[in-house]
Write a protein that holds these residues in place. Structure first.
Motif, short mmCIF file in Angstrom:
data_model
loop_
_atom_site.label_atom_id
_atom_site.label_comp_id
_atom_site.label_asym_id
_atom_site.label_seq_id
_atom_site.Cartn_x
_atom_site.Cartn_y
_atom_site.Cartn_z
N VAL A 126 0.84 -1.18 0.00
CA VAL A 126 0.00 0.00 0.00
C VAL A 126 0.89 1.24 0.00
O VAL A 126 1.99 1.24 0.54
CB VAL A 126 -0.94 -0.01 1.23
CG1 VAL A 126 -0.17 0.13 2.52
CG2 VAL A 126 -2.00 1.07 1.11
N GLN B 224 -2.59 1.92 6.46
CA GLN B 224 -1.90 2.93 5.69
C GLN B 224 -1.79 4.22 6.51
O GLN B 224 -2.80 4.78 6.92
CB GLN B 224 -2.65 3.24 4.39
CG GLN B 224 -1.97 4.31 3.54
CD GLN B 224 -2.78 4.69 2.31
OE1 GLN B 224 -3.99 4.92 2.40
NE2 GLN B 224 -2.12 4.76 1.16
N TRP C 153 -1.81 7.98 6.76
CA TRP C 153 -2.46 8.95 5.87
C TRP C 153 -2.27 10.34 6.49
O TRP C 153 -3.07 10.78 7.31
CB TRP C 153 -3.94 8.58 5.72
CG TRP C 153 -4.64 9.31 4.62
CD1 TRP C 153 -5.65 10.22 4.77
CD2 TRP C 153 -4.43 9.19 3.20
NE1 TRP C 153 -6.08 10.67 3.54
CE2 TRP C 153 -5.35 10.05 2.56
CE3 TRP C 153 -3.55 8.42 2.42
CZ2 TRP C 153 -5.41 10.18 1.17
CZ3 TRP C 153 -3.62 8.55 1.04
CH2 TRP C 153 -4.53 9.41 0.43
N GLY D 132 -7.53 -0.75 7.34
CA GLY D 132 -8.39 -1.34 6.32
C GLY D 132 -9.00 -2.64 6.77
O GLY D 132 -8.30 -3.54 7.24
N ILE E 228 -5.84 3.95 0.29
CA ILE E 228 -6.04 2.55 0.67
C ILE E 228 -7.39 2.04 0.17
O ILE E 228 -7.54 0.84 -0.09
CB ILE E 228 -5.91 2.36 2.20
CG1 ILE E 228 -5.85 0.87 2.55
CG2 ILE E 228 -7.00 3.10 2.95
CD1 ILE E 228 -5.52 0.58 3.99
#
Length: 313
Positions: A7, A241, A243, A252, A299
């Motif tokens: 990712v 991920q 961010w 996720g 993601i």
């Protein structure tokens, strides 16, 4: 999940040099270079689509400085140069789409400050991790100048990885906000939503901040039900991920829906819909009449692509 660390912003294997944060003498003895960041936009060499670095004495009197890590015996820092008088204009800066670039005569030839979301998929995994760390850390410093306990101005310590209060001695450390983002499926279909602030036609996976005392699984079920009225049963963790927009960790998950009737909360979401695999493929190809797919590098896109390719297990 297979390929979880592929990712965007993952898999860079950055040496974060925690030992040097506690040893300022050893840190000062090493060669160094600095990544300038202007209003959250890292300095890039657009021709190579790679981070661009400057010597430590460039813009030395400006902004907060954070140690990012160590690479081949050189220490890497990020510096906030948001007060720099740049050329290139500020229209669109901070918007959903920012195509602007800013320059300055003291920067390397051709270098420019570029919105990270615009180039994140073109960076190497290491450059992407460095850029995400720099952006997230400098934003944390920008918004945490004062002690949350007593209100006194705080001071940077540990090479930028903490702030200390000189009045009450409280130590403050960088925070990351956990957010669940859900690939919710039922049979051959996936549930997508559009936030009120997003452009018309732009849909993505549902997402929301976790609450105190809540598990990832509970957060997935709560957020999906609050936003769309859909009930979720089984929940599987897939991938995470960082961010840095401004400072979240996207967790996720795969939610298996037990109902499909949609009843949105208009305060939470503007639209929600079910898309079949075939329709999702059309959206990725740019041919769907209503839906634009989640942006590359997010993601949500990663989860949807792996769902389509049957690589979630």
């Amino acid at each position: 999940m297979r390929l979880a660390e592929t990712v965007t912003f993952g898999g860079g294997a950055l040496d974060r040099a925690e030992d040097l944060r506690r040893d300022p003498d050893a840190l000062a003895a090493l060669p160094a270079k600095v990544l300038p960041v202007w209003r959250g936009k890292p300095l890039l060499d657009p021709t190579r689509v790679a981070l661009d670095w400057v010597a430590p004495d460039v813009f030395a009197d400006m902004g907060d400085v954070v140690l990012l890590g160590r690479l081949d015996g050189t220490v890497l820092f990020a510096r906030d140069v948001s007060d720099l008088d740049v050329a290139g204009g500020t229209e669109g800066v901070g918007g959903f789409v920012d195509a602007s670039e800013q320059t300055h005569p003291d920067l390397p030839a051709g270098a420019a400050f570029v919105e990270l979301r615009r180039v994140m998929t073109q960076l190497t995994p290491l450059d992407a991790e460095l850029a995400a760390t720099a952006k997230g850390m400098l934003e944390w410093h920008r918004t945490h100048n004062f002690c949350a306990n007593c209100g006194t101005a705080t001071q940077i310590g540990k090479a930028g990885w903490m702030r200390a209060c000189p009045n009450c001695a409280r130590m403050h450390f960088p925070r990351t906000d956990p957010v669940v983002i859900m690939l919710v499926t039922r049979g051959n279909s996936v549930l997508l939503g559009r936030a009120p602030a997003w452009p018309e036609g732009f849909f993505s996976c549902l997402a929301g901040f976790m609450e105190p005392g809540e598990t990832l699984e509970a957060a997935v079920r709560r957020e999906v039900w609050e936003e769309t009225g859909v009930r979720v049963g089984r929940v599987d963790y897939l991938a995470s991920q960082p961010w840095p927009f401004p400072g979240s960790l996207m967790l996720g998950a795969w939610g298996h829906a037990e109902s499909d009737a949609i009843d949105i909360d208009p305060e939470e979401i503007a639209e929600a819909l079910w898309l079949t695999r075939e329709e999702m493929m059309e959206a990725f190809e740019g041919h769907h009449p209503r839906v634009q797919a989640a942006r590359k590098g997010a993601i949500a896109r990663f989860l949807l692509e792996n769902w389509l390719a049957d690589r979630l297990d």
